[in-house]
Enzyme design. Structure first.
Site, PDB file in Angstrom:
ATOM      1  N   ARG A 398       0.810  -1.218   0.000  1.00  0.00           N
ATOM      2  CA  ARG A 398       0.000   0.000   0.000  1.00  0.00           C
ATOM      3  C   ARG A 398       0.846   1.273   0.000  1.00  0.00           C
ATOM      4  O   ARG A 398       1.772   1.419   0.788  1.00  0.00           O
ATOM      5  CB  ARG A 398      -0.944   0.015   1.208  1.00  0.00           C
ATOM      6  CG  ARG A 398      -1.883   1.220   1.223  1.00  0.00           C
ATOM      7  CD  ARG A 398      -2.837   1.188   2.379  1.00  0.00           C
ATOM      8  NE  ARG A 398      -3.978   0.311   2.114  1.00  0.00           N
ATOM      9  CZ  ARG A 398      -4.332  -0.717   2.878  1.00  0.00           C
ATOM     10  NH1 ARG A 398      -3.606  -1.015   3.936  1.00  0.00           N
ATOM     11  NH2 ARG A 398      -5.382  -1.442   2.578  1.00  0.00           N
ATOM     12  N   HIS A 428       5.780 -10.478   1.832  1.00  0.00           N
ATOM     13  CA  HIS A 428       6.297  -9.454   2.728  1.00  0.00           C
ATOM     14  C   HIS A 428       7.717  -9.756   3.192  1.00  0.00           C
ATOM     15  O   HIS A 428       8.360  -8.926   3.819  1.00  0.00           O
ATOM     16  CB  HIS A 428       5.352  -9.345   3.937  1.00  0.00           C
ATOM     17  CG  HIS A 428       5.610  -8.186   4.836  1.00  0.00           C
ATOM     18  ND1 HIS A 428       6.060  -8.319   6.126  1.00  0.00           N
ATOM     19  CD2 HIS A 428       5.485  -6.845   4.623  1.00  0.00           C
ATOM     20  CE1 HIS A 428       6.200  -7.120   6.678  1.00  0.00           C
ATOM     21  NE2 HIS A 428       5.853  -6.211   5.797  1.00  0.00           N
ATOM     22  N   TYR A 461      14.407   3.739  10.003  1.00  0.00           N
ATOM     23  CA  TYR A 461      13.819   2.577  10.652  1.00  0.00           C
ATOM     24  C   TYR A 461      14.893   1.714  11.301  1.00  0.00           C
ATOM     25  O   TYR A 461      15.940   1.469  10.701  1.00  0.00           O
ATOM     26  CB  TYR A 461      13.069   1.706   9.638  1.00  0.00           C
ATOM     27  CG  TYR A 461      11.821   2.298   9.041  1.00  0.00           C
ATOM     28  CD1 TYR A 461      11.492   3.645   9.201  1.00  0.00           C
ATOM     29  CD2 TYR A 461      10.956   1.516   8.284  1.00  0.00           C
ATOM     30  CE1 TYR A 461      10.348   4.178   8.643  1.00  0.00           C
ATOM     31  CE2 TYR A 461       9.807   2.041   7.713  1.00  0.00           C
ATOM     32  CZ  TYR A 461       9.512   3.368   7.887  1.00  0.00           C
ATOM     33  OH  TYR A 461       8.373   3.892   7.327  1.00  0.00           O
ATOM     34  N   HIS A 585      11.268  -0.982  14.027  1.00  0.00           N
ATOM     35  CA  HIS A 585      10.607  -1.770  12.979  1.00  0.00           C
ATOM     36  C   HIS A 585      10.991  -3.244  13.014  1.00  0.00           C
ATOM     37  O   HIS A 585      10.344  -4.075  12.369  1.00  0.00           O
ATOM     38  CB  HIS A 585      10.977  -1.164  11.611  1.00  0.00           C
ATOM     39  CG  HIS A 585      10.226  -1.718  10.451  1.00  0.00           C
ATOM     40  ND1 HIS A 585      10.795  -2.577   9.541  1.00  0.00           N
ATOM     41  CD2 HIS A 585       8.943  -1.544  10.051  1.00  0.00           C
ATOM     42  CE1 HIS A 585       9.902  -2.907   8.626  1.00  0.00           C
ATOM     43  NE2 HIS A 585       8.767  -2.289   8.909  1.00  0.00           N
TER      44      HIS A 585
END
Length: 687
Positions: A398, A428, A461, A585
């Site tokens: 997204r 992912h 991150y 993260h």
């Protein structure tokens, strides 16, 4: 899952996380301009939340009552809760900005001025700047009730100009987004004056409407549903459907209409009618919207104390000076810790593989590709050098779909084999596999990461990347790529956990072992670090472990639906969240294992989607040096008494503070200093 077990609602927990971001904006120990950035982060987070989560709940309202009951969906109730929480947070947001940050900026000689404060010279400057920089981008539209309503762009900023004459239709003016939001205006020598371009436009209004006395101009902003709404992922060309849907995203249904609370009620009612808004779309705000633009707030003072201390990415003490990365990795495992250490080694590794005559093939998964991607450029170079490059690109990531499709097209045109999304599932995992022919056999060099192949986010991150030539892991990574290429239906791995096949089962088995060990008196504990803990089965398992006496320490940055500290249920569970200058993260999972501790890093959180609806990989850490270093970094987080918050049932986000005599531990700074000390040790004359 028992209905009586306590759970925090996912969206309420997420809003609690965003409150922790707001706490950073309020923290006086955070440098002033960094506090502004936290307001920007909060604003950006909330906008995405409305575009994604709130939009989903609104779509649930369209389901039949019988279906909602069967699925246990109560969209109206959760939307009311969300609205109440957001309004409280927005009030606090405005207070922090107006009552704390603005006065402190002024104390530093920085003044955020509006058109009502402009001096004569600033008015002249503003009008000239408007004519030269803004005029060509401005559109003026009369909101005549008898004419079709103009389309409000997604996340676009507008001014509603209200005229004094009774019955005069208001005017709509766009605030251009091609121009930086802030302008430094002329000021006295000891001052620095900055204004919004909103106020440059306000200053020009009397000249734009010379015959119409103006009451005021009020800011509005409309956010739209971000879902792509692909009707059927399982038939036709999915990638082409995604491309077409991207064009439709910015014309989605309204999810939040943000308006200046000074806007008269009669005018607000008129806008509701013109733009066909419901009362549920309305969210009160302040004079300015799109606070994420504060990422670009200028600092004409050049005052270093208003910013965080620089922490430039460190070289790796061993990899920095080695002649060959692959040769070094062939000797032992290494782990890179971003953003503390340089990301350059990753594109460098791909380039080295491209130039190595014994390397035959490079496989990679790409989930979020940077706009200017050095990794993608290195892959293109590898193709040019005659290497077989296979890239699996997730086209449904997204807000990164367009960038991913762009680089997929570039790689495909260059001659790489490019594969895209599977229907109904996302890929992912973050893997790189280099296949090199050594002594007539393929030898594997692998990258297994918790974060994306993205140079930009690697500066922001906190992630871990394992570089290894462990053939046990390499051979199993080949199975993951065989899965992605459709050569096998299911990987059979003894070392890696692979979603949606074995990750849930593997972690459940490790929890069960801790439960068994606790009952027979063996060491039994877990340290679980992740972004989100939402999966109900895993939460139920953790409750069971707590009841058996297993000590559990959770480090959860965002969503945590588990309720810690409930007597008789979760009293052995402590949960904390760490929010600091970098975004936590990484996923790290540690199990006592009866005294022979084991550790996994992973791309997967403990959410239903990560365990059951995505291709993910969790990897064991076998190398003793890598293990010890990562364990040390996790221990620093467990000891943090500066930026850690306690997650509790009330979602009150209290800071965790140790005894007064305890030394201050700020985990992110301590992690940087630890890794820096290792670099300095290699430069010591004794080495």
């Amino acid at each position: 899952m028992s209905e009586n077990l306590p759970l925090i609602k996912r969206d309420i927990s997420w809003l609690s996380f965003n409150e922790r971001v707001l706490q950073e904006a309020k923290d006086p120990s955070v440098p002033l301009l960094e506090r502004l950035k936290f307001l920007a982060i909060y604003s950006s987070n909330l906008d995405e939340f409305f575009r994604v989560r709130v939009a989903s709940h609104r779509s649930f309202r369209k389901l039949k009552k019988k279906t909602r009951k069967k699925l246990d969906l109560k969209p109206k109730k959760i939307l009311r809760e969300i609205k109440a929480i957001v309004e409280l947070q927005q009030t606090e947001f405005g207070r922090i900005f107006r009552k704390e940050i603005i006065p402190e900026l002024q104390a530093e000689g920085i003044f955020l001025v509006n058109e009502q404060d402009f001096t004569d010279s600033q008015i002249a400057f503003a009008r000239q700047w408007y004519d030269e920089q803004l005029a060509s981008q401005i559109q003026l539209v009369s909101l005549d009730m008898e004419q079709p309503a103009p389309f409000l762009e997604n996340k676009g900023l507008y001014l509603i100009v209200h005229f004094a004459a009774e019955g005069a239709p208001p005017a709509l003016i766009n605030i251009p987004d091609e121009t930086p939001r802030f302008v430094v205006v002329p000021s006295e020598a000891d001052q620095h004056c900055i204004t919004f371009i909103d106020d440059l436009i306000r200053c020009k209004l009397p000249q734009l409407f010379p015959d119409q006395p103006i009451t005021d101009a009020y800011a509005i902003k409309l956010s739209r549903d971000a879902e792509l709404y692909i009707d059927d992922e399982f038939s036709g060309d999915l990638i082409e459907k995604i491309r077409r849907s991207l064009d439709n995203r910015d014309i989605g249904l309204p999810t939040r209409f943000l308006y200046d609370t000074r806007l008269p009620e009669a005018l607000l009612d008129q806008l509701k009618t013109v733009f066909e808004l419901s009362k549920n779309d309305l969210t009160p705000g302040g004079r300015y919207h799109n606070f994420n633009d504060f990422f670009g707030f200028p600092d004409p003072s050049k005052n270093s104390k208003l910013h965080d201390t620089q922490l430039p990415p460190l070289p790796h003490p061993e990899l920095e000076h080695c002649d060959s990365l692959m040769e070094a990795i062939g000797q032992k495992d290494y782990m890179l810790h971003f953003p503390y250490q340089r990301y350059d080694y990753i594109p460098q590794l791909v380039r080295e593989a491209a130039e190595d005559k014994q390397v035959e093939q490079i496989h990679i998964t790409l989930y979020r590709v940077a706009g200017k991607s050095e990794v993608a450029q290195a892959l293109l170079y590898a193709v040019q050098q005659g290497k077989k490059v296979t890239a699996f690109i997730e086209a449904k990531a997204r807000f990164d779909e367009a960038s991913n499709l762009y680089w997929g097209n570039q790689l495909k045109e260059a001659g790489a084999e490019v594969r895209y999304s599977f229907p109904g599932i996302k890929v992912h995992t973050k893997l790189l596999l280099i296949s090199r022919r050594e002594k007539k056999q393929l030898h594997y060099y692998s990258y297994l990461g918790t974060g994306n192949f993205n140079e930009k986010t690697a500066r922001l991150y906190c992630d871990h990347a394992l570089l290894t030539a462990d053939q046990r892991l390499g051979r199993e990574i080949t199975q993951v790529f065989d899965l992605l290429e459709g050569k096998i239906i299911m990987p059979k791995c003894k070392h890696l956990l692979v979603s949606p096949f074995t990750t849930r089962k593997g972690f459940t088995a490790m929890i069960d072992k801790e439960i068994t060990n606790a009952r027979v008196g063996l060491p039994a504990y877990m340290i679980l670090k992740m972004n989100s803990l939402e999966d109900q089965e895993m939460i139920e398992k953790l409750y069971e472990a707590s009841q058996a006496g297993v000590k559990i320490q959770l480090i959860v940055r965002g969503i945590c639906c588990l309720v810690p500290g409930v007597k008789g249920l979760s009293e052995n569970i402590e949960a904390m969240s760490l929010v600091d200058r970098f975004l936590e993260h990484a996923r790290v999972y540690i199990f006592a294992n009866g005294g022979k501790e084991k550790m996994y890093t992973a791309s997967a959180d403990w959410m239903n989607r990560n365990l059951d609806r995505r291709v993910e990989v969790a990897m064991p850490i076998y190398d003793p040096e890598v293990y010890a270093e990562l364990r040390q970094l996790i221990q620093l987080q467990l000891e943090d008494n500066r930026k850690a918050r306690i997650i509790d049932q009330l979602q009150s986000n209290p800071y965790r503070r140790g005894p007064e005599e305890a030394p201050t531990v700020r985990a992110q700074i301590a992690a940087y200093e630890l890794l820096k000390s290792k670099v300095e040790a290699t430069l010591s004359p004794t080495n």
